[in-house]
Design a protein around this motif. Structure first.
Motif, PDB file in Angstrom:
ATOM      1  N   TYR A  80      15.037   3.946  34.002  1.00 41.27           N
ATOM      2  CA  TYR A  80      13.772   4.689  33.900  1.00 41.27           C
ATOM      3  C   TYR A  80      12.692   3.876  33.193  1.00 41.27           C
ATOM      4  O   TYR A  80      11.522   3.855  33.616  1.00 41.27           O
ATOM      5  CB  TYR A  80      14.013   6.004  33.163  1.00 41.27           C
ATOM      6  N   PHE A  81      13.061   3.205  32.098  1.00 36.90           N
ATOM      7  CA  PHE A  81      12.071   2.491  31.283  1.00 36.90           C
ATOM      8  C   PHE A  81      12.123   0.980  31.502  1.00 36.90           C
ATOM      9  O   PHE A  81      11.697   0.217  30.632  1.00 36.90           O
ATOM     10  CB  PHE A  81      12.297   2.786  29.792  1.00 36.90           C
ATOM     11  N   GLY A  82      12.631   0.544  32.643  1.00 33.97           N
ATOM     12  CA  GLY A  82      12.769  -0.885  32.891  1.00 33.97           C
ATOM     13  C   GLY A  82      11.474  -1.661  32.801  1.00 33.97           C
ATOM     14  O   GLY A  82      11.477  -2.852  32.475  1.00 33.97           O
ATOM     15  N   TYR A  83      10.325  -0.984  33.051  1.00 32.80           N
ATOM     16  CA  TYR A  83       9.035  -1.682  32.989  1.00 32.80           C
ATOM     17  C   TYR A  83       8.649  -2.057  31.563  1.00 32.80           C
ATOM     18  O   TYR A  83       7.749  -2.878  31.345  1.00 32.80           O
ATOM     19  CB  TYR A  83       7.944  -0.805  33.615  1.00 32.80           C
ATOM     20  N   LEU A  84       9.339  -1.481  30.570  1.00 39.88           N
ATOM     21  CA  LEU A  84       9.058  -1.811  29.172  1.00 39.88           C
ATOM     22  C   LEU A  84       9.975  -2.905  28.634  1.00 39.88           C
ATOM     23  O   LEU A  84       9.763  -3.400  27.530  1.00 39.88           O
ATOM     24  CB  LEU A  84       9.226  -0.561  28.294  1.00 39.88           C
ATOM     25  N   VAL A  85      11.000  -3.258  29.411  1.00 35.51           N
ATOM     26  CA  VAL A  85      11.973  -4.260  28.950  1.00 35.51           C
ATOM     27  C   VAL A  85      11.387  -5.653  29.135  1.00 35.51           C
ATOM     28  O   VAL A  85      10.944  -6.001  30.238  1.00 35.51           O
ATOM     29  CB  VAL A  85      13.293  -4.135  29.731  1.00 35.51           C
ATOM     30  N   PRO A  86      11.372  -6.462  28.081  1.00 35.50           N
ATOM     31  CA  PRO A  86      10.806  -7.818  28.220  1.00 35.50           C
ATOM     32  C   PRO A  86      11.805  -8.773  28.866  1.00 35.50           C
ATOM     33  O   PRO A  86      13.003  -8.493  28.970  1.00 35.50           O
ATOM     34  CB  PRO A  86      10.536  -8.217  26.766  1.00 35.50           C
ATOM     35  N   GLY A  87      11.333  -9.898  29.301  1.00 33.19           N
ATOM     36  CA  GLY A  87      12.187 -10.972  29.779  1.00 33.19           C
ATOM     37  C   GLY A  87      12.711 -10.761  31.182  1.00 33.19           C
ATOM     38  O   GLY A  87      12.159 -10.011  31.984  1.00 33.19           O
ATOM     39  N   PHE A  88      13.823 -11.419  31.454  1.00 34.37           N
ATOM     40  CA  PHE A  88      14.354 -11.462  32.822  1.00 34.37           C
ATOM     41  C   PHE A  88      14.808 -10.095  33.312  1.00 34.37           C
ATOM     42  O   PHE A  88      14.894  -9.855  34.521  1.00 34.37           O
ATOM     43  CB  PHE A  88      15.514 -12.459  32.896  1.00 34.37           C
ATOM     44  N   ALA A  89      15.126  -9.148  32.403  1.00 34.19           N
ATOM     45  CA  ALA A  89      15.656  -7.845  32.800  1.00 34.19           C
ATOM     46  C   ALA A  89      14.564  -6.859  33.194  1.00 34.19           C
ATOM     47  O   ALA A  89      14.867  -5.728  33.584  1.00 34.19           O
ATOM     48  CB  ALA A  89      16.498  -7.263  31.671  1.00 34.19           C
ATOM     49  N   ASN A  90      13.319  -7.244  33.130  1.00 31.94           N
ATOM     50  CA  ASN A  90      12.220  -6.330  33.450  1.00 31.94           C
ATOM     51  C   ASN A  90      12.235  -5.931  34.928  1.00 31.94           C
ATOM     52  O   ASN A  90      12.532  -6.739  35.799  1.00 31.94           O
ATOM     53  CB  ASN A  90      10.881  -7.001  33.112  1.00 31.94           C
ATOM     54  N   HIS A  91      11.956  -4.644  35.175  1.00 34.39           N
ATOM     55  CA  HIS A  91      11.773  -4.172  36.559  1.00 34.39           C
ATOM     56  C   HIS A  91      10.762  -3.029  36.546  1.00 34.39           C
ATOM     57  O   HIS A  91      10.321  -2.575  35.483  1.00 34.39           O
ATOM     58  CB  HIS A  91      13.103  -3.729  37.175  1.00 34.39           C
ATOM     59  N   GLY A  92      10.387  -2.550  37.713  1.00 38.58           N
ATOM     60  CA  GLY A  92       9.284  -1.598  37.820  1.00 38.58           C
ATOM     61  C   GLY A  92       9.592  -0.194  37.360  1.00 38.58           C
ATOM     62  O   GLY A  92       8.673   0.632  37.261  1.00 38.58           O
ATOM     63  N   GLY A  93      10.835   0.133  37.076  1.00 35.55           N
ATOM     64  CA  GLY A  93      11.191   1.482  36.677  1.00 35.55           C
ATOM     65  C   GLY A  93      11.495   2.353  37.886  1.00 35.55           C
ATOM     66  O   GLY A  93      10.962   2.156  38.971  1.00 35.55           O
ATOM     67  N   ILE A  94      12.355   3.340  37.688  1.00 42.63           N
ATOM     68  CA  ILE A  94      12.756   4.260  38.754  1.00 42.63           C
ATOM     69  C   ILE A  94      12.332   5.663  38.355  1.00 42.63           C
ATOM     70  O   ILE A  94      12.579   6.106  37.225  1.00 42.63           O
ATOM     71  CB  ILE A  94      14.278   4.202  38.984  1.00 42.63           C
ATOM     72  N   GLY A  95      11.688   6.379  39.278  1.00 40.03           N
ATOM     73  CA  GLY A  95      11.234   7.733  38.997  1.00 40.03           C
ATOM     74  C   GLY A  95      12.375   8.682  38.673  1.00 40.03           C
ATOM     75  O   GLY A  95      13.520   8.463  39.074  1.00 40.03           O
ATOM     76  N   TRP A  96      12.031   9.788  37.968  1.00 37.79           N
ATOM     77  CA  TRP A  96      13.058  10.707  37.477  1.00 37.79           C
ATOM     78  C   TRP A  96      13.896  11.297  38.604  1.00 37.79           C
ATOM     79  O   TRP A  96      15.122  11.264  38.554  1.00 37.79           O
ATOM     80  CB  TRP A  96      12.407  11.813  36.657  1.00 37.79           C
ATOM     81  N   ASP A  97      13.232  11.870  39.616  1.00 35.42           N
ATOM     82  CA  ASP A  97      13.974  12.520  40.694  1.00 35.42           C
ATOM     83  C   ASP A  97      14.876  11.530  41.434  1.00 35.42           C
ATOM     84  O   ASP A  97      16.032  11.835  41.743  1.00 35.42           O
ATOM     85  CB  ASP A  97      13.007  13.178  41.680  1.00 35.42           C
ATOM     86  N   ARG A  98      14.347  10.369  41.716  1.00 41.68           N
ATOM     87  CA  ARG A  98      15.155   9.359  42.416  1.00 41.68           C
ATOM     88  C   ARG A  98      16.310   8.890  41.537  1.00 41.68           C
ATOM     89  O   ARG A  98      17.422   8.702  42.029  1.00 41.68           O
ATOM     90  CB  ARG A  98      14.280   8.176  42.818  1.00 41.68           C
ATOM     91  N   MET A  99      16.055   8.725  40.262  1.00 38.31           N
ATOM     92  CA  MET A  99      17.108   8.255  39.360  1.00 38.31           C
ATOM     93  C   MET A  99      18.245   9.266  39.287  1.00 38.31           C
ATOM     94  O   MET A  99      19.425   8.907  39.410  1.00 38.31           O
ATOM     95  CB  MET A  99      16.532   8.018  37.971  1.00 38.31           C
ATOM     96  N   VAL A 100      17.906  10.548  39.109  1.00 37.16           N
ATOM     97  CA  VAL A 100      18.943  11.571  39.043  1.00 37.16           C
ATOM     98  C   VAL A 100      19.653  11.684  40.385  1.00 37.16           C
ATOM     99  O   VAL A 100      20.876  11.862  40.454  1.00 37.16           O
ATOM    100  CB  VAL A 100      18.338  12.926  38.619  1.00 37.16           C
ATOM    101  N   GLY A 101      18.890  11.557  41.491  1.00 35.57           N
ATOM    102  CA  GLY A 101      19.493  11.622  42.810  1.00 35.57           C
ATOM    103  C   GLY A 101      20.488  10.511  43.057  1.00 35.57           C
ATOM    104  O   GLY A 101      21.514  10.715  43.725  1.00 35.57           O
ATOM    105  N   ILE A 102      20.223   9.337  42.511  1.00 34.68           N
ATOM    106  CA  ILE A 102      21.139   8.207  42.687  1.00 34.68           C
ATOM    107  C   ILE A 102      22.463   8.455  41.968  1.00 34.68           C
ATOM    108  O   ILE A 102      23.510   7.947  42.372  1.00 34.68           O
ATOM    109  CB  ILE A 102      20.479   6.901  42.195  1.00 34.68           C
ATOM    110  N   THR A 103      22.444   9.274  40.914  1.00 33.93           N
ATOM    111  CA  THR A 103      23.693   9.540  40.189  1.00 33.93           C
ATOM    112  C   THR A 103      24.682  10.355  41.010  1.00 33.93           C
ATOM    113  O   THR A 103      25.884  10.324  40.735  1.00 33.93           O
ATOM    114  CB  THR A 103      23.427  10.280  38.863  1.00 33.93           C
ATOM    115  N   SER A 104      24.197  11.101  42.016  1.00 28.88           N
ATOM    116  CA  SER A 104      25.130  11.849  42.883  1.00 28.88           C
ATOM    117  C   SER A 104      24.455  12.267  44.185  1.00 28.88           C
ATOM    118  O   SER A 104      24.595  11.595  45.204  1.00 28.88           O
ATOM    119  CB  SER A 104      25.709  13.066  42.145  1.00 28.88           C
TER     120      SER A 104
END
Length: 667
Positions: A152-176
């Protein structure tokens, strides 16, 4: 012994009154229903994959809570029991919703989850996290939650691990749901279609006396040796460990009997515990199942099962040869001889009968295992092979009991109780594995979706500068760290996407890379500070945890050395070479490991001098390095030490007539 299982089952149902008895009955009913559902699905494939995965996970969660509620029988635990029963009922909500809405989820809302979908997915996630926390501790739920936070907060992570972040509904949907990933993803599918059936097989083998027979056979084959109880512990734990799929369960099952025998023979408590823990860990790398992980390797890599199984035969033999040689050397060095000590083996009634009679009584179990191996080697899907093996055991056990009981009503009842016990035990074990695999799958999904796995591989390659000699220790340490406290199958899943890809990118064969991370994930069960295998063994032995763990590390050295050999000399796995050349690599590795063991113990044919020990150490490591010159150098050093020991032994015999006389009499 089987009658004891039946008596225990009846006693548990009779324990307590009212709610306690009802809870036990519901627990057993759900376990049996779950076992039969999986056998039926494997036979007819009646349910779509997504629906079956939902039933598999939902029933596993319900069974987990019912098992805990059944165990909470004291008055002060009634509140906890009510809470657990409430969770079991609550699990019916996502289970029923997903089952009834399945068609709409996969055809209408596969990429656009509705608000109820998100809430149900969130509820299922919370229930699963709590279930794993109860059974396995906080480490895995914490890792899963951290993966959600990172997603969810990947856009705040510095360095090589940074990514654009995943929205709440999509993130929860990916869990199941509605994506049918994460908790309901491919790994849960493997758990449902394959692993659960093998856990049923293990439960049935144990309930029908298979574990007792393994112990009896082990003592019959190697119990008469100098270090008999220790060698029998190694043999029995190796075989049962491959079936059980859990180091802790293996140590607890076989160690309760073998550890006291080793102590009475003269082995120190910490050494007895270390032998059992190491042998149990070795069971997880032993074909045909590799403690259930073989099927996960097949599912993740796509490599045929037969190829995985054949590749792991010789490494497993080397592991156990090293362990048995080390135990023998310790017995010789400390003048321990189990043949001089009267052993009390009455704890297992089968020990009182001859090996031939025990084999005859359990011939149907041997036949069932032979059927399993034959079908697996023949290329049949692992789940179907396990199904037929289960049917074989069930059918033959019932026929045997009815024949022995001459079709009396008591024989029918006893057969039914034994079968029920096996189904219940197998379902409970399968449910525990299913839940933890499902939760780990959440982390795996977000590692892939966010690109973290690929970025981590690039980071490892950058740190090591693409140099294999730097990359391999880095991967090994990460596997040990991520595998801490987990069952073998779960530990492998966790490290397979973190350590293996980087090795594959620098040219390591795919199978060698995955066996590398698998071995190190498995060895984490012996590695402090957690070392769950050593922890259980030290408790059984009444020994220091740290002494047991460090001794186990010494005894399990092949588990740490062989993975490097897989990479630098993949021919030992049969990769790219013929059988003759593979056997040559195996023979060199065998000599190397025996030399290393002798150098550590200080004994070969006789006590080793310091110079001899110093010579054997480089001999061992040069034999493990690829190359003709290093092989010849290592063999020359080993030959020099052996020749020196033989020469001085003969010289001492010639100079000491009394020693000669004593030797003649002893012969």
């Amino acid at each position: 012994m089987q009658g004891g299982f039946a008596d225990a089952l009846v006693a548990k149902v009779d324990r307590g009154h009212g709610p306690a008895k009802a809870t036990a009955l519901v627990y057993y009913a759900v376990a049996v229903a779950m076992a039969l559902l999986h056998l039926w699905q494997a036979y007819v494939f009646a349910l779509p994959s997504g629906q079956f995965k939902n039933l598999h996970l939902g029933l596993s969660l319900i069974l987990t809570f019912l098992a805990a509620a059944t165990a909470a029988g004291a008055r002060r635990e009634r509140l906890a029991q009510a809470f657990l029963l409430g969770l079991a009922l609550l699990t019916l909500v996502p289970l029923g919703y997903i089952h009834l809405e399945y068609e709409a989820l996969v055809t209408q809302r596969s990429f656009l989850p509705s608000r109820p979908d998100v809430w149900i997915a969130g509820l299922l996630l919370v229930i699963a996290l709590y279930a794993v926390w109860r059974d396995w501790g906080a480490s895995i739920p914490v890792i899963a939650v951290l993966s959600l936070i990172y997603a969810y907060f990947g856009y705040l992570v510095p360095g090589f691990a940074n990514h654009g972040g995943i929205g709440w509904d999509r993130m929860v949907g990916i869990t199941s749901i509605p994506y049918f990933r994460g908790l309901l993803g491919n790994l849960t599918g493997i758990s449902a279609s394959t692993i659960f059936l093998f856990m049923l097989l293990a439960g049935l083998l144990k309930a029908t006396g298979g574990l007792d027979y393994i112990m009896r056979a082990a003592f019959g084959l190697v119990g008469g040796m100098r270090a008999g109880p220790a060698q029998a512990a190694i043999a029995s734990s190796g075989f049962f460990g491959s079936i059980s799929g859990s180091i802790m369960a293996n140590v607890a099952s076989t160690g309760a009997f073998t550890i006291p025998l080793m102590k009475r023979t003269g082995f120190a408590p910490h050494f007895a515990g270390a032998v059992e823990a190491t042998a149990s860990a070795g069971g997880q790398v032993t074909p045909p199942k590799l403690g259930l992980t073989a099927f996960l390797i097949v599912g993740i890599t796509g490599i045929p099962y037969a190829e995985v199984m054949v590749a792991t035969v010789f490494p497993a033999l080397l592991f156990y040869a090293f362990l048995m040689w080390g135990v023998h050397l310790r017995a010789v060095r400390l003048d321990i001889d189990a043949r001089r000590v009267k052993q009390d083996i009455s704890d297992v009634p089968m020990m009182e009968m001859s090996l031939a009679r025990a084999t005859l009584l359990h011939l149907h179990l041997i036949f069932a295992v032979a059927v399993l191996v034959y079908l697996l080697v023949g290329g049949m899907p692992a789940g179907i092979a396990a199904l037929y093996a289960n049917f074989t055991i069930l059918g033959l056990e019932i026929v045997k009991r009815l024949a022995v009981g001459r079709l009396r009503p008591a024989a029918f009842a006893e057969a039914a109780l034994v079968v029920l016990h096996g189904l219940i035990a197998g379902a409970r074990s399968g449910a525990m594995v299913a839940v933890i695999i499902a939760v780990i799958s959440i982390m795996i999904e977000f590692v892939v979706v966010t690109g973290f796995a690929q970025k981590l591989s690039y980071a490892m390659l950058e740190i090591s500068n693409g140099q294999l000699w730097l990359l391999l220790p880095l991967a090994a340490l990460s596997c040990l760290a991520f595998g801490i406290g987990l069952p073998t199958s779960a530990a492998y899943i966790l490290v397979a996407l973190l350590g293996a890809p980087a090795m594959v990118q620098v040219g390591v064969p795919l199978l060698a890379a995955h066996l590398f991370v698998f071995y190190y994930a498995n060895m984490s069960a012996l590695t402090p500070p957690v070392a769950v295998g050593a922890l259980v063994a030290s408790n059984l032995a009444g020994a220091s945890f740290w002494k047991t763990s460090f001794t186990a590390l010494r005894l399990a050295l092949p588990g740490f050395l062989l993975p490097f050999l897989f990479v630098v000399q993949p021919g030992i796995l049969g990769i790219g070479v013929g059988l003759g050349e593979q056997l040559l690599f195996v023979a060199l590795a065998f000599v190397a490991l025996m030399a290393l063991n002798s150098a550590i113990e200080g004994y070969l044919l006789a006590p080793l001098s310091r110079i001899e020990r110093l010579l054997l150490l480089p001999a061992a490591f040069t034999l493990l390095l690829p190359g003709l010159i290093t092989d010849l150098l290592g063999l020359a050093l080993v030959a020099a030490v052996v020749a020196r020991q033989v020469f001085f032994a003969n010289r001492r015999r010639d100079l000491d007539p009394m020693a000669q006389l004593h030797g003649d009499r002893s012969e």
